[in-house]
Design an enzyme around this catalytic site. Structure first.
Site, short mmCIF file in Angstrom:
data_model
loop_
_atom_site.label_atom_id
_atom_site.label_comp_id
_atom_site.label_asym_id
_atom_site.label_seq_id
_atom_site.Cartn_x
_atom_site.Cartn_y
_atom_site.Cartn_z
N GLY A 17 -33.70 -33.10 13.60
CA GLY A 17 -33.40 -34.22 13.16
C GLY A 17 -34.24 -35.34 13.36
O GLY A 17 -33.82 -36.62 13.31
N SER A 18 -35.60 -35.00 12.93
CA SER A 18 -36.50 -36.25 12.61
C SER A 18 -36.28 -37.23 11.69
O SER A 18 -36.69 -38.37 11.75
CB SER A 18 -37.92 -35.74 12.59
OG SER A 18 -38.16 -34.90 11.50
N ARG A 70 -17.21 -20.06 2.75
CA ARG A 70 -17.92 -21.38 2.19
C ARG A 70 -16.80 -22.33 1.94
O ARG A 70 -16.99 -23.55 2.57
CB ARG A 70 -19.00 -21.19 1.06
CG ARG A 70 -20.02 -22.40 0.81
CD ARG A 70 -20.51 -22.36 -0.20
NE ARG A 70 -21.28 -21.47 -0.44
CZ ARG A 70 -22.43 -20.89 0.39
NH1 ARG A 70 -22.97 -22.08 1.14
NH2 ARG A 70 -23.29 -19.90 0.07
N MET A 95 -28.72 -26.79 7.10
CA MET A 95 -29.16 -25.61 6.14
C MET A 95 -27.89 -24.89 5.94
O MET A 95 -28.01 -23.55 6.01
CB MET A 95 -30.01 -24.76 7.24
CG MET A 95 -31.08 -25.32 7.90
SD MET A 95 -32.10 -25.72 6.48
CE MET A 95 -33.02 -24.04 6.49
N ARG A 96 -27.01 -25.52 5.11
CA ARG A 96 -26.01 -24.76 4.25
C ARG A 96 -25.93 -25.31 2.89
O ARG A 96 -26.30 -26.38 2.71
CB ARG A 96 -24.76 -24.85 5.16
CG ARG A 96 -24.26 -24.50 6.50
CD ARG A 96 -22.99 -24.59 6.88
NE ARG A 96 -22.23 -24.24 5.89
CZ ARG A 96 -21.62 -22.94 6.13
NH1 ARG A 96 -21.72 -22.07 7.13
NH2 ARG A 96 -20.57 -22.42 5.34
N LEU A 98 -23.49 -26.44 -0.07
CA LEU A 98 -22.15 -26.75 0.02
C LEU A 98 -21.38 -26.37 -1.34
O LEU A 98 -21.94 -25.97 -2.26
CB LEU A 98 -22.38 -28.53 -0.04
CG LEU A 98 -22.78 -29.12 1.03
CD1 LEU A 98 -23.28 -30.53 0.67
CD2 LEU A 98 -21.93 -29.08 2.17
N ASN A 112 -30.00 -35.37 -0.56
CA ASN A 112 -30.98 -34.49 -0.06
C ASN A 112 -32.42 -34.74 -0.02
O ASN A 112 -32.72 -35.20 -0.73
CB ASN A 112 -30.48 -33.05 -0.35
CG ASN A 112 -31.31 -31.88 0.62
OD1 ASN A 112 -31.19 -31.87 1.76
ND2 ASN A 112 -32.05 -30.91 -0.09
N HIS A 114 -36.09 -32.83 0.37
CA HIS A 114 -36.53 -31.34 0.10
C HIS A 114 -38.16 -31.45 0.35
O HIS A 114 -38.65 -32.28 -0.16
CB HIS A 114 -36.01 -30.68 -1.08
CG HIS A 114 -36.68 -29.31 -1.12
ND1 HIS A 114 -36.00 -28.18 -0.50
CD2 HIS A 114 -37.47 -28.89 -1.83
CE1 HIS A 114 -36.68 -27.21 -0.75
NE2 HIS A 114 -37.74 -27.46 -1.57
N LEU A 149 -28.85 -25.28 -5.79
CA LEU A 149 -29.42 -25.40 -4.83
C LEU A 149 -30.91 -26.43 -5.06
O LEU A 149 -31.55 -25.87 -6.17
CB LEU A 149 -30.08 -24.05 -4.13
CG LEU A 149 -30.99 -24.17 -2.97
CD1 LEU A 149 -30.21 -24.59 -1.81
CD2 LEU A 149 -31.68 -22.64 -2.80
C1 GRF Z 1 -37.07 -31.47 6.56
O1 GRF Z 1 -38.43 -30.80 6.04
C2 GRF Z 1 -36.47 -31.58 5.10
O2 GRF Z 1 -37.11 -31.78 3.97
C3 GRF Z 1 -35.65 -30.20 5.13
O3 GRF Z 1 -35.52 -29.86 6.44
C4 GRF Z 1 -36.35 -30.55 7.31
C5 GRF Z 1 -35.75 -31.25 8.23
O4 GRF Z 1 -36.46 -31.67 9.22
N1 GRF Z 1 -34.60 -30.30 4.05
P1 GRF Z 1 -35.54 -32.63 10.45
O5 GRF Z 1 -34.65 -31.87 10.83
O6 GRF Z 1 -35.13 -34.06 9.76
O7 GRF Z 1 -36.80 -33.05 11.30
#
Ligand code: GRF
Length: 202
Positions: A17-18, A70, A95-96, A98, A112, A114, A149
């Protein structure tokens, strides 16, 4: 002119969750004009849940149930989100994948982040794959979510050079720093465009 209506976010996470934290911090600093009404994690162990609660944001776990499709899971997500009627769904390490129904319900309002310069390196382990391919540039992308995806139109990218002594870990750390800059910026841009009130013809 920006609308007075609050820009309501729901943030979906699975782990650290950073990026959620960066969004919380940008709102606190006043560089992002939005309100996080709900954080949802599919993992009870997600550290981001604590970050949300620390900031006074309702944080709930919607855990997958064995044998559930799903579509059934995503219906639970939709039901959980419905009372807050979010303007924007922000995937921050969720990590799913949709389902088509979920994406259709919030069409054009799911984003999102990535860790690659999309469309290059969709999927997992992007940092190692970038190193293995001998790339000289890497980065992060904020994009609209479609049914495919890591697809959908790019909103913003940040690009960093790959240094000769980089490892997957060092790249991940530097990409993360970029993510924390571009994600709040992308949301603020959407705030200024998605909720733009119609121009009064008078
Ligand atoms: C990040 O690297 C983002 O690009 C990817 O998942 C990671 C999530 O990091 N989709 P955090 O949980 O926000 O620290």
């Amino acid at each position: 002119m920006i609308s007075d209506t609050p820009f309501k976010l729901a943030i979906l996470i699975s782990g650290e969750g950073s990026n959620l934290q960066a969004i919380i911090d940008a709102i606190t600093r006043g560089t992002l004009d939005a309100r996080i009404d709900m954080v949802i994690s599919n993992k009870a162990s997600a550290r981001g849940l604590g970050r949300a609660r620390q900031a006074g944001i309702p944080a709930v776990v919607v855990a997958a149930i064995k044998g559930q499709s799903r579509e059934e899971y995503d219906q639970r997500l939709l039901d959980t989100l419905a009372p807050t009627a979010p303007d924007l769904i922000v995937l921050a390490g969720f990590m799913r994948i949709l389902s088509a129904d979920f994406v259709r319900f919030y069409k054009g309002r799911i984003i999102n982040i990535h860790p690659s310069l999309l469309p290059a390196y969709k999927g997992m382990d992007t940092h190692q794959r970038v190193l293995d391919a001998g790339e000289t540039w890497h980065g992060a992308t904020v994009h609209f979510v479609t049914e495919k995806l890591d697809d959908g139109k790019t909103i913003i990218q940040s690009r960093i050079p790959v240094e000769p002594d980089d490892t997957a870990e060092s790249l991940q750390q530097r990409v993360h720093i970029e993510e924390h800059v571009i994600y709040p910026r992308a949301i603020q841009w959407l705030r200024e465009t998605l909720l733009q009130p119609a121009i009064d013809p008078l």
